[in-house]
Design a protein around this motif. Structure first.
Motif, mmCIF file in Angstrom:
data_model
loop_
_atom_site.group_PDB
_atom_site.id
_atom_site.type_symbol
_atom_site.label_atom_id
_atom_site.label_comp_id
_atom_site.label_asym_id
_atom_site.label_seq_id
_atom_site.Cartn_x
_atom_site.Cartn_y
_atom_site.Cartn_z
ATOM 1 N N GLY A 229 -50.941 -51.902 -37.089
ATOM 2 C CA GLY A 229 -51.525 -51.404 -35.846
ATOM 3 C C GLY A 229 -51.016 -52.158 -34.624
ATOM 4 N N LEU A 230 -50.920 -53.479 -34.721
ATOM 5 C CA LEU A 230 -50.427 -54.278 -33.598
ATOM 6 C C LEU A 230 -48.966 -53.963 -33.281
ATOM 7 N N VAL A 231 -48.150 -53.775 -34.329
ATOM 8 C CA VAL A 231 -46.738 -53.432 -34.108
ATOM 9 C C VAL A 231 -46.622 -52.074 -33.426
ATOM 10 N N MET A 232 -47.422 -51.098 -33.877
ATOM 11 C CA MET A 232 -47.365 -49.775 -33.270
ATOM 12 C C MET A 232 -47.845 -49.812 -31.824
ATOM 13 N N VAL A 233 -48.880 -50.601 -31.532
ATOM 14 C CA VAL A 233 -49.365 -50.714 -30.151
ATOM 15 C C VAL A 233 -48.285 -51.333 -29.261
ATOM 16 N N ALA A 234 -47.606 -52.384 -29.752
ATOM 17 C CA ALA A 234 -46.539 -53.014 -28.972
ATOM 18 C C ALA A 234 -45.403 -52.028 -28.704
ATOM 19 N N LEU A 235 -45.044 -51.222 -29.709
ATOM 20 C CA LEU A 235 -43.985 -50.227 -29.532
ATOM 21 C C LEU A 235 -44.385 -49.179 -28.497
ATOM 22 N N VAL A 236 -45.636 -48.718 -28.581
ATOM 23 C CA VAL A 236 -46.107 -47.698 -27.638
ATOM 24 C C VAL A 236 -46.125 -48.252 -26.217
ATOM 25 N N VAL A 237 -46.585 -49.497 -26.047
ATOM 26 C CA VAL A 237 -46.599 -50.113 -24.714
ATOM 27 C C VAL A 237 -45.184 -50.192 -24.150
ATOM 28 N N PHE A 238 -44.236 -50.575 -24.988
ATOM 29 C CA PHE A 238 -42.848 -50.707 -24.540
ATOM 30 C C PHE A 238 -42.292 -49.370 -24.060
ATOM 31 N N VAL A 239 -42.515 -48.304 -24.838
ATOM 32 C CA VAL A 239 -41.955 -47.001 -24.476
ATOM 33 C C VAL A 239 -42.726 -46.379 -23.310
ATOM 34 N N GLU A 240 -44.058 -46.561 -23.283
ATOM 35 C CA GLU A 240 -44.853 -45.976 -22.207
ATOM 36 C C GLU A 240 -44.483 -46.571 -20.851
ATOM 37 N N GLN A 241 -44.060 -47.819 -20.834
ATOM 38 C CA GLN A 241 -43.673 -48.453 -19.584
ATOM 39 C C GLN A 241 -42.227 -48.149 -19.198
ATOM 40 N N ALA A 242 -41.432 -47.606 -20.139
ATOM 41 C CA ALA A 242 -40.020 -47.337 -19.862
ATOM 42 C C ALA A 242 -39.879 -46.137 -18.930
ATOM 43 N N GLN A 243 -38.958 -46.234 -17.980
ATOM 44 C CA GLN A 243 -38.730 -45.151 -17.030
ATOM 45 C C GLN A 243 -37.305 -45.207 -16.493
ATOM 46 N N ARG A 244 -36.835 -44.051 -16.077
ATOM 47 C CA ARG A 244 -35.522 -43.941 -15.420
ATOM 48 C C ARG A 244 -35.772 -43.826 -13.915
ATOM 49 N N ARG A 245 -35.281 -44.780 -13.163
ATOM 50 C CA ARG A 245 -35.487 -44.799 -11.721
ATOM 51 C C ARG A 245 -34.267 -44.193 -11.022
ATOM 52 N N ILE A 246 -34.479 -43.044 -10.400
ATOM 53 C CA ILE A 246 -33.407 -42.367 -9.677
ATOM 54 C C ILE A 246 -33.463 -42.804 -8.218
ATOM 55 N N PRO A 247 -32.413 -43.471 -7.709
ATOM 56 C CA PRO A 247 -32.451 -43.978 -6.332
ATOM 57 C C PRO A 247 -32.457 -42.838 -5.311
ATOM 58 N N TYR A 266 -37.114 -44.865 -4.951
ATOM 59 C CA TYR A 266 -36.648 -44.265 -6.198
ATOM 60 C C TYR A 266 -37.697 -43.305 -6.738
ATOM 61 N N ILE A 267 -37.250 -42.381 -7.579
ATOM 62 C CA ILE A 267 -38.136 -41.448 -8.288
ATOM 63 C C ILE A 267 -38.285 -41.952 -9.719
ATOM 64 N N PRO A 268 -39.484 -42.379 -10.127
ATOM 65 C CA PRO A 268 -39.647 -42.876 -11.498
ATOM 66 C C PRO A 268 -39.869 -41.732 -12.487
ATOM 67 N N LEU A 269 -38.952 -41.547 -13.397
ATOM 68 C CA LEU A 269 -39.094 -40.545 -14.456
ATOM 69 C C LEU A 269 -39.376 -41.278 -15.763
ATOM 70 N N LYS A 270 -40.595 -41.127 -16.273
ATOM 71 C CA LYS A 270 -40.975 -41.824 -17.497
ATOM 72 C C LYS A 270 -40.278 -41.205 -18.706
ATOM 73 N N VAL A 271 -40.001 -42.041 -19.686
ATOM 74 C CA VAL A 271 -39.418 -41.538 -20.929
ATOM 75 C C VAL A 271 -40.398 -40.586 -21.612
ATOM 76 N N ASN A 272 -41.672 -40.960 -21.634
ATOM 77 C CA ASN A 272 -42.704 -40.081 -22.171
ATOM 78 C C ASN A 272 -43.441 -39.448 -21.005
ATOM 79 N N GLN A 273 -42.808 -38.471 -20.387
ATOM 80 C CA GLN A 273 -43.363 -37.828 -19.202
ATOM 81 C C GLN A 273 -44.587 -36.986 -19.536
#
Length: 437
Positions: A229-247, A266-273
């Motif tokens: 559970g802790l590993v899955m939570v850490a993975l989800v936090v990492f991906v949920e915070q990931a974003q592509r910033r378009i200048p 910039y326009i933040p486009l999240k990986v998990n939009q």
């Protein structure tokens, strides 16, 4: 996160908001244990004990209600009618021009859409409450339980209407409690109630894993599940915070003697939009054929196929359809929630442009291209998160609706991150106010 909460409790106004939110949570949890009139409480407890870990079709809804659905309490429907109504209104906003116009009106239009959401929530609560009472009366709520037919001893029309009214009123109270948290608490009221509902099922589910374990009296299985559970939570936090910033660069404009623009953002486009919406859509859609087969009479070929393939979360057909539906709904929801043409028009209106991309239609095409490229890994991530924990934890005797499954992890992490951001923003705003004074 803990630092933010500690600083909030040291701040008088935020401490009042946090204590008010905790009080509402206590009231909500008390309501999930109050049975509605006309229900045989002892028969319900007997069936809940017998069906522990095998909740079947109603497991997902029971998880969102904090275990209140199978207990048939006044908060049995929980927050699900409001969630469903919000999703329906959000989808209709793209289809109905009137709703789209209200959305563009700002705060007044949003208030009107919120009012429509409340009306639709009441209608859905009446519909779902009627279905739940009918299911409880026939004994189909707990298949295989000997006490199931005696859950509703009095099956008169008056008793049935009273039960439906109590459930509908309970849903309205839950909706009111969520809005109180939004207005007078720390904000994000509905999401916090959903968070509490899911988190409330954790202790019993974890203890069931421990009791069913065989290694070191179940403690090894218990510890392994916690680590997973802790590993899955850490993975989800990492991906949920990931974003592509378009200048985005804004051109400098002279209005009178003042200069405006010339800034970079910039326009933040999240990986998990799409968030957790595709998982909820896919789960709900897969429950429909199984629910129809459960209430259908006879023993037809399609009913046998649905029962064999779409009622077990570990069946290959179920897993494949679940994964494909999640990917499809991820693209579908991103397509209706993010409009590249509208973003490009707004940028052009205020003199903004993406370096190297012409304003207008080329900007919209570039945003669509980037969004599609980002949605692919986001949708695959959602499908894996939804399936991997379920398959891995099935070996420890967990049910397919175990709290460390994909839906619950995504909701808990998402709401937790949003709540921390709310607290930090209020702390930052208070510091700015103190500086200006």
């Amino acid at each position: 996160m803990l630092t933010a909460f500690a600083r909030a409790f040291r701040t008088p106004d935020l401490r009042k908001k946090l204590l008010f939110t905790l009080g509402i949570i206590v009231v909500y949890r008390v309501g999930t244990h109050i049975p509605i009139p006309g229900v045989n409480y002892k028969a319900v407890q007997t069936c809940v004990t017998e069906a522990s870990g095998n909740q079947g079709l109603f497991g997902l809804v029971n998880m969102f209600s904090g275990g209140a659905l199978l207990q048939i309490t006044i908060f049995a429907l929980g927050i699900m009618p409001y969630i469903t109504a919000s999703i329906i209104l959000q989808l209709l906003t793209v289809v109905i021009p009137r709703l789209e116009a209200l959305k563009k009106e700002g705060q007044s239009g949003t208030a009107k859409i919120t009012q429509y959401t409340r009306y639709l929530t009441v209608a859905l609560a009446i519909l779902q409450g009627t279905g739940l009472v009918a299911t409880a009366r026939t004994g189909a709520l707990f298949n295989g339980c000997t006490a199931a037919p005696s859950i509703v001893p009095d099956q008169s029309i008056f008793t049935t209407i009273t039960m439906v009214i109590c459930m509908t009123a309970g849903t309205c109270v839950v909706m009111w409690l969520g809005e109180l948290i939004t207005d007078r608490g720390i904000g994000n009221g509905m999401s916090i109630l959903m968070f509490i509902s899911i988190a409330a099922t954790f202790p019993s589910a974890l203890w069931a894993i421990k009791k069913s374990g065989t290694l070191a009296d179940g403690w090894i299985e218990f510890g392994t599940v916690i680590l997973v559970g802790l590993v899955m939570v850490a993975l989800v936090v990492f991906v949920e915070q990931a974003q592509r910033r378009i200048p985005v660069q804004y051109a400098k404009r002279m209005i009178g003697r003042r200069s405006y623009g010339g800034t970079s953002t910039y326009i933040p486009l999240k990986v998990n939009q799409a968030g957790v919406i595709p998982v909820i859509f896919a789960s709900s859609l897969l429950y429909i054929p199984a629910l129809v087969a459960q209430f259908a009479g006879g023993d037809s070929e399609w009913k046998r196929w649905v029962t064999a393939n779409l009622t077990k979360g570990t069946h290959p057909v179920y897993i494949t359809l679940y994964f494909l539906l999640i990917v499809f709904f991820a693209f579908f929801y991103v397509a209706i929630s993010f409009n590249p043409e509208e973003v490009a028009d707004n940028m052009k209106k205020y003199g903004g442009f993406i370096p190297g991309i012409r304003a207008g239609r080329p900007t919209a095409e570039y945003l669509s291209y980037v969004l599609n490229r980002i949605t692919w890994p986001g949708s695959l991530y959602l499908g894996l998160i939804a399936l991997v924990p379920t398959m891995a934890l099935a070996g420890f005797g967990a049910s397919q609706n175990f709290p460390f499954g994909g839906t619950s992890i995504l909701i808990i992490v998402g709401v937790g991150l949003e709540t921390v951001k709310q607290i930090e923003s209020q702390l930052q705003q208070r510091n700015y106010e103190g500086f200006l004074r």
